[in-house]
Design a protein around this motif. Structure first.
Motif, mmCIF file in Angstrom:
data_model
loop_
_atom_site.group_PDB
_atom_site.id
_atom_site.type_symbol
_atom_site.label_atom_id
_atom_site.label_comp_id
_atom_site.label_asym_id
_atom_site.label_seq_id
_atom_site.Cartn_x
_atom_site.Cartn_y
_atom_site.Cartn_z
ATOM 1 N N UNK A 53 -0.528 12.883 -3.753
ATOM 2 C CA UNK A 53 -1.798 12.845 -4.499
ATOM 3 C C UNK A 53 -1.594 12.862 -6.010
ATOM 4 N N UNK A 54 -0.385 12.537 -6.461
ATOM 5 C CA UNK A 54 -0.063 12.574 -7.884
ATOM 6 C C UNK A 54 0.244 11.168 -8.397
ATOM 7 N N UNK B 262 11.949 12.074 -0.330
ATOM 8 C CA UNK B 262 12.363 12.535 0.998
ATOM 9 C C UNK B 262 11.598 11.844 2.131
ATOM 10 N N UNK B 263 12.045 12.075 3.341
ATOM 11 C CA UNK B 263 11.384 11.543 4.531
ATOM 12 C C UNK B 263 9.948 12.074 4.609
ATOM 13 N N UNK B 264 9.014 11.164 4.931
ATOM 14 C CA UNK B 264 7.636 11.577 5.162
ATOM 15 C C UNK B 264 6.765 11.698 3.935
ATOM 16 N N UNK B 265 7.342 11.521 2.735
ATOM 17 C CA UNK B 265 6.552 11.610 1.501
ATOM 18 C C UNK B 265 5.973 10.229 1.189
ATOM 19 N N UNK B 266 4.661 10.120 1.062
ATOM 20 C CA UNK B 266 4.032 8.819 0.810
ATOM 21 C C UNK B 266 4.080 8.472 -0.673
ATOM 22 N N UNK C 198 0.841 -1.201 0.000
ATOM 23 C CA UNK C 198 0.000 0.000 0.000
ATOM 24 C C UNK C 198 0.877 1.252 0.000
ATOM 25 N N UNK C 199 0.271 2.393 -0.288
ATOM 26 C CA UNK C 199 1.021 3.647 -0.283
ATOM 27 C C UNK C 199 1.525 3.919 1.134
#
Length: 274
Positions: A37-38, A51-55, A14-15
């Protein structure tokens, strides 16, 4: 603080987001990369800086990954590892780029590996991680540092593309060298390069002297001999066959040039590695 893998992407994951920095390189196939969301197309030769924290999550084009696999090389590392690199980085722009990554101030980025320089580094990283030897930690760290510098250069090259021709001249000449690296076995001439890269012969010769300290012909001969040395070390091909494969139709000419550059005959060179 550093991990490297090679995975075939599926629909099972999953994302998700990470507490580390990820460099993801599309090694084979194509698919999609969902990030925040892209949705982006993911194709071979594409690098993603996550980067850190980007899903994000990768998805293959087809549910049947045996027919259309999407293979990703991942290099993940901690901010603490970047912190340990920074004291030894003497180029302010590179240090600033790494600092942004470390401080979670860098936005998601996507880069096209136009000259396969990123692919070579990822393959070296994966091999060293999978088959560790003495000094592997140091070697892996040095490869990661090379990768970060290469990424910065590619980003900077894209930004410089719109600058005046004189400002972009080193980048344009680098493309000449990269082209020769791929086409060294062909009938390369200064005239051919001038037509392809839109420089006069005099201007191009001057650039060779300035950036390689060699003439075009000397540089081409050195490149071909270097490639022949690789084959002499790593294959059992006949010397005539190697000569032809690097661009020499006449074996005697090849041997003469090889001896002048290397200091010994191709056979003597090969014997050192048997």
């Amino acid at each position: 603080m550093l991990y490297v893998n090679r995975v075939t992407e599926t629909f099972r994951l999953s994302q998700h987001s990470h507490e580390f920095i990820e460099l993801a390189y599309v090694g084979e196939g194509r698919g999609f990369h969902y990030i925040e969301n892209e949705v982006h197309r993911a194709e071979r030769g594409q690098l993603y800086v996550i980067p850190i924290g980007v899903s994000h999550v990768f998805r293959p084009s087809s549910a049947d990954d045996s027919k259309e696999p999407l293979i990703i090389y991942n290099c993940i590392f901690t901010p603490q590892l970047l912190e340990s690199f920074l004291p030894g980085v003497t180029d302010p722009p590179i240090a600033a780029f790494m600092q942004l990554l470390k401080d979670e101030a860098y936005e998601f980025d996507s880069i096209v590996d136009v000259d396969a320089s990123i692919e070579k580094l990822f393959l070296a990283l994966y091999q060293e991680f999978s088959l560790p030897q003495s000094g592997s930690t140091t070697y892996l760290n040095s490869l990661l540092l090379q990768l970060l510098v290469t990424i910065y250069r590619l980003i900077n090259r894209e930004q410089r593309a719109g600058l005046p021709a004189e400002s972009a001249q080193p980048d344009r000449f680098l493309q000449v060298l990269l082209y020769m690296e791929q086409q060294y076995a062909e009938e390369l001439t200064l005239s051919h390069l001038t037509q392809k890269f839109q420089w006069s012969e005099r201007q191009l010769q001057r650039l060779f002297n300035r950036h390689t300290s060699q003439t075009f012909h000397s540089y081409l001969q050195s490149l071909r001999i270097r490639k022949s040395c690789e084959q002499l070390r790593d294959s059992s091909h006949k010397i005539r066959s190697i000569a032809e494969s690097v661009g020499y139709k006449d074996q005697n000419s090849f041997i003469s040039i090889f001896k002048r550059i290397v200091g010994m005959t191709p056979r003597s060179y090969r014997n050192q590695f048997e």
